[in-house]
Design a protein around this motif. Structure first.
Motif, PDB file in Angstrom:
ATOM      1  N   LYS A 145      43.868 -64.173   4.245  1.00 51.17           N
ATOM      2  CA  LYS A 145      45.129 -64.775   3.801  1.00 51.17           C
ATOM      3  C   LYS A 145      45.802 -63.928   2.726  1.00 51.17           C
ATOM      4  CE  LYS A 145      44.665 -69.128   5.717  1.00 51.17           C
ATOM      5  NZ  LYS A 145      43.598 -70.003   5.182  1.00 51.17           N
ATOM      6  N   ALA A 150      32.679 -69.214  -1.803  1.00 49.10           N
ATOM      7  CA  ALA A 150      33.605 -70.182  -2.412  1.00 49.10           C
ATOM      8  C   ALA A 150      33.885 -71.338  -1.450  1.00 49.10           C
ATOM      9  CB  ALA A 150      34.903 -69.491  -2.821  1.00 49.10           C
ATOM     10  N   GLU A 202      46.890 -64.233  -5.984  1.00 52.06           N
ATOM     11  CA  GLU A 202      48.033 -65.142  -6.074  1.00 52.06           C
ATOM     12  C   GLU A 202      47.571 -66.602  -6.021  1.00 52.06           C
ATOM     13  OE1 GLU A 202      51.022 -64.207  -3.073  1.00 52.06           O
ATOM     14  OE2 GLU A 202      51.776 -66.257  -3.297  1.00 52.06           O
ATOM     15  N   ASP A 217      46.750 -57.590 -12.401  1.00 47.17           N
ATOM     16  CA  ASP A 217      47.068 -57.232 -11.010  1.00 47.17           C
ATOM     17  C   ASP A 217      45.855 -57.309 -10.097  1.00 47.17           C
ATOM     18  OD1 ASP A 217      45.772 -54.971 -11.878  1.00 47.17           O
ATOM     19  OD2 ASP A 217      47.295 -53.563 -11.153  1.00 47.17           O
ATOM     20  N   ILE A 274      37.702 -61.197  -7.627  1.00 44.72           N
ATOM     21  CA  ILE A 274      37.045 -59.888  -7.533  1.00 44.72           C
ATOM     22  C   ILE A 274      35.980 -59.834  -8.623  1.00 44.72           C
ATOM     23  CG2 ILE A 274      37.377 -57.406  -7.824  1.00 44.72           C
ATOM     24  CD1 ILE A 274      40.206 -57.817  -6.602  1.00 44.72           C
ATOM     25  N   GLY A 286      38.661 -55.535  -3.504  1.00 45.42           N
ATOM     26  CA  GLY A 286      39.200 -56.754  -2.908  1.00 45.42           C
ATOM     27  C   GLY A 286      38.158 -57.857  -2.925  1.00 45.42           C
ATOM     28  N   ILE A 287      38.562 -59.038  -2.526  1.00 37.77           N
ATOM     29  CA  ILE A 287      37.620 -60.159  -2.439  1.00 37.77           C
ATOM     30  C   ILE A 287      36.847 -60.000  -1.136  1.00 37.77           C
ATOM     31  CG2 ILE A 287      37.428 -62.667  -2.178  1.00 37.77           C
ATOM     32  CD1 ILE A 287      39.933 -62.860  -4.020  1.00 37.77           C
ATOM     33  N   SER A 288      35.561 -59.711  -1.255  1.00 35.71           N
ATOM     34  CA  SER A 288      34.754 -59.448  -0.069  1.00 35.71           C
ATOM     35  C   SER A 288      34.483 -60.739   0.694  1.00 35.71           C
ATOM     36  CB  SER A 288      33.437 -58.797  -0.488  1.00 35.71           C
ATOM     37  OG  SER A 288      32.753 -59.674  -1.346  1.00 35.71           O
ATOM     38  N   ASP A 322      47.385 -64.728   0.124  1.00 29.17           N
ATOM     39  CA  ASP A 322      47.284 -65.112  -1.287  1.00 29.17           C
ATOM     40  C   ASP A 322      45.936 -64.752  -1.902  1.00 29.17           C
ATOM     41  OD1 ASP A 322      45.741 -67.055  -0.112  1.00 29.17           O
ATOM     42  OD2 ASP A 322      46.701 -68.736  -1.133  1.00 29.17           O
ATOM     43  N   LEU A 323      45.081 -64.096  -1.115  1.00 26.00           N
ATOM     44  CA  LEU A 323      43.850 -63.555  -1.695  1.00 26.00           C
ATOM     45  C   LEU A 323      43.881 -62.025  -1.774  1.00 26.00           C
ATOM     46  CD1 LEU A 323      41.084 -65.938  -0.252  1.00 26.00           C
ATOM     47  CD2 LEU A 323      42.064 -65.934  -2.548  1.00 26.00           C
ATOM     48  N   ILE A 324      45.033 -61.432  -1.472  1.00 30.54           N
ATOM     49  CA  ILE A 324      45.209 -59.983  -1.667  1.00 30.54           C
ATOM     50  C   ILE A 324      45.659 -59.773  -3.115  1.00 30.54           C
ATOM     51  CG2 ILE A 324      46.464 -57.914  -0.940  1.00 30.54           C
ATOM     52  CD1 ILE A 324      46.990 -59.218   1.726  1.00 30.54           C
ATOM     53  N   SER A 325      45.098 -58.803  -3.789  1.00 32.74           N
ATOM     54  CA  SER A 325      45.511 -58.589  -5.184  1.00 32.74           C
ATOM     55  C   SER A 325      46.886 -57.930  -5.230  1.00 32.74           C
ATOM     56  CB  SER A 325      44.498 -57.721  -5.914  1.00 32.74           C
ATOM     57  OG  SER A 325      44.602 -56.387  -5.473  1.00 32.74           O
ATOM     58  N   GLU A 326      47.559 -58.134  -6.346  1.00 37.11           N
ATOM     59  CA  GLU A 326      48.870 -57.518  -6.536  1.00 37.11           C
ATOM     60  C   GLU A 326      48.746 -55.991  -6.522  1.00 37.11           C
ATOM     61  OE1 GLU A 326      50.747 -59.027 -10.106  1.00 37.11           O
ATOM     62  OE2 GLU A 326      52.009 -57.238 -10.135  1.00 37.11           O
ATOM     63  N   ARG A 327      47.627 -55.482  -7.056  1.00 34.75           N
ATOM     64  CA  ARG A 327      47.462 -54.024  -7.062  1.00 34.75           C
ATOM     65  C   ARG A 327      47.436 -53.470  -5.642  1.00 34.75           C
ATOM     66  NH1 ARG A 327      42.702 -51.514 -10.653  1.00 34.75           N
ATOM     67  NH2 ARG A 327      43.740 -52.878 -12.155  1.00 34.75           N
ATOM     68  N   GLU A 356      39.033 -67.856   5.957  1.00 32.41           N
ATOM     69  CA  GLU A 356      40.417 -67.625   5.527  1.00 32.41           C
ATOM     70  C   GLU A 356      41.292 -67.067   6.639  1.00 32.41           C
ATOM     71  OE1 GLU A 356      41.616 -68.640   2.685  1.00 32.41           O
ATOM     72  OE2 GLU A 356      39.794 -69.072   1.568  1.00 32.41           O
TER      73      GLU A 356
END
Lengths: 243, 243
Positions: free
Chosen positions: B14, B118, A20, A16, A110, B109-111, B16-21, B195
């Protein structure tokens, strides 16, 4: 037609925390390349895929094999844990693909330092430095210089690869080197196996850190002079009131 | 019964860079608190939720309002973009909840620095330092000291908040301060609105960086002496062959 390589960070371990975007790239890949420990973590996501698994220290050959598959027209995902750009495979892959027409897309993840920080509370909420103690690819003198610079300028310091079987005393050496610059009661935190089985974490004082038994799955965070303990969480305030 | 507060980093922008958690925590929350720009980015995910939106510089009151709701028994998500622990709200929230029984869980989260890296390729694949040029909460002298320490010890340097309307010349000042320590041909990269809509990125030389027009939505990465350009991507090799 040339294929494509996604260079993917799958986060610290749990599904999780994989984005995505990474999941979709894995889904559309024909081939998955990675170090066994990391591909095992996502084994359930990659069944039915062709696998390229190489051991540690064979990163170059892993990139070459991934590139070969992409040259054949396949879509390939090269997997790193955490973020592929933080001590991961992204740099080496781009270098390996330099003379090829294959497109490399890096998908961020992450990183271990962010996952560990969240577990500990909010230790990184101010300027921080990320340093690996592994001297396999970096001379130890350079690591020492960075440790001192970071401690002297009051960065919060995140330490990757604090120790391993061959480098059992590296964390102790690092602590001794920076001890003139850091108050012995500065808060430090560790997370071992972050977001994996047998996760452990704890908060200790800098003077205790030199005798802490870390391993290669441990991430250490050394606070700055403002870092404090709030309800068992490690917090570095954003502001510098009164400092 | 006390509620709970999730302190969430929703990544650079975006979905699709948010985690499922993070998505699941948002889903189970009754109340969403955040700065308008960030809640707007996830507006489609939070319709039907009670919203607490406060402007910039009212972070403390945002935390207090979020805590009040949790004290009433509600589940609350406090939203930061990127990672909530990197110049985000995690520290302030834990401080605000110090005397409360409400549980605070930080979801990483992805900082911005990882997302921007990337986009540029793999500039961070060695030890790096993260520095904000904002002197709202940190004395400029301390920022200067950190810039010099990081440049002198050859960290890759990621610069948050390089400029704003009130601090139009800060990036230039930072470049002038570190110029004795950095070769003028060192590769640097920028990503603006990473993004998000109107994303822009580019790679330039350190000598050009001082005249680059950054804004508060720009992230700058200053390479080290080994950082190189490979097919329009910025790459810092992991090893130090020949250095």
């Amino acid at each position: 037609m040339k294929g494509k390589i996604y260079c993917i960070g799958t986060g610290p371990g749990k599904d999780d925390l994989i984005s995505e975007r990474a999941l979709k790239a894995i889904e559309k890949s024909d081939v998955i390349a990675g170090y066994g420990v990391y591909t095992d973590l996502i084994a359930h996501l990659i069944k039915d895929k062709e696998l390229i698994v190489t051991p540690m220290k064979q990163e170059k050959s892993r990139c070459e094999k991934a590139l070969e598959k992409a040259e054949e027209g396949k879509t390939v995902s090269l997997i790193s844990s955490g973020d592929a750009g933080v001590y991961g495979m992204a740099g080496l892959l781009i270098e390996t693909a330099e003379k090829s027409d294959v497109e490399v897309e890096v998908i961020p993840g992450i990183s271990a330092v962010l996952a560990a920080a969240a577990k500990l509370g909010a230790p990184l909420t101010h300027d921080f430095a990320v340093i690996s103690l592994s001297d396999l690819l970096t001379p130890w003198e350079k690591i020492e210089k960075r440790l001192i610079a970071a401690a002297d300028a009051e960065f919060i310091i995140a330490v990757y690869n604090p120790s391993s079987k061959k480098r059992a005393d590296y964390l102790k050496r690092a602590c001794e080197i920076i001890s003139p610059y850091i108050n012995e009661n500065t808060l430090c935190g560790y997370v071992r196996n972050c977001e994996r089985e047998q996760e452990e974490k704890g908060i200790l004082l800098f003077k205790e850190l030199k005798d802490f038994q870390a391993d290669m799955f441990t991430l250490i965070i050394i606070g700055n002079s403002t870092t404090k303990l709030i309800k068992n969480q490690m917090v570095t305030p954003r502001g510098y009131k009164g400092l």
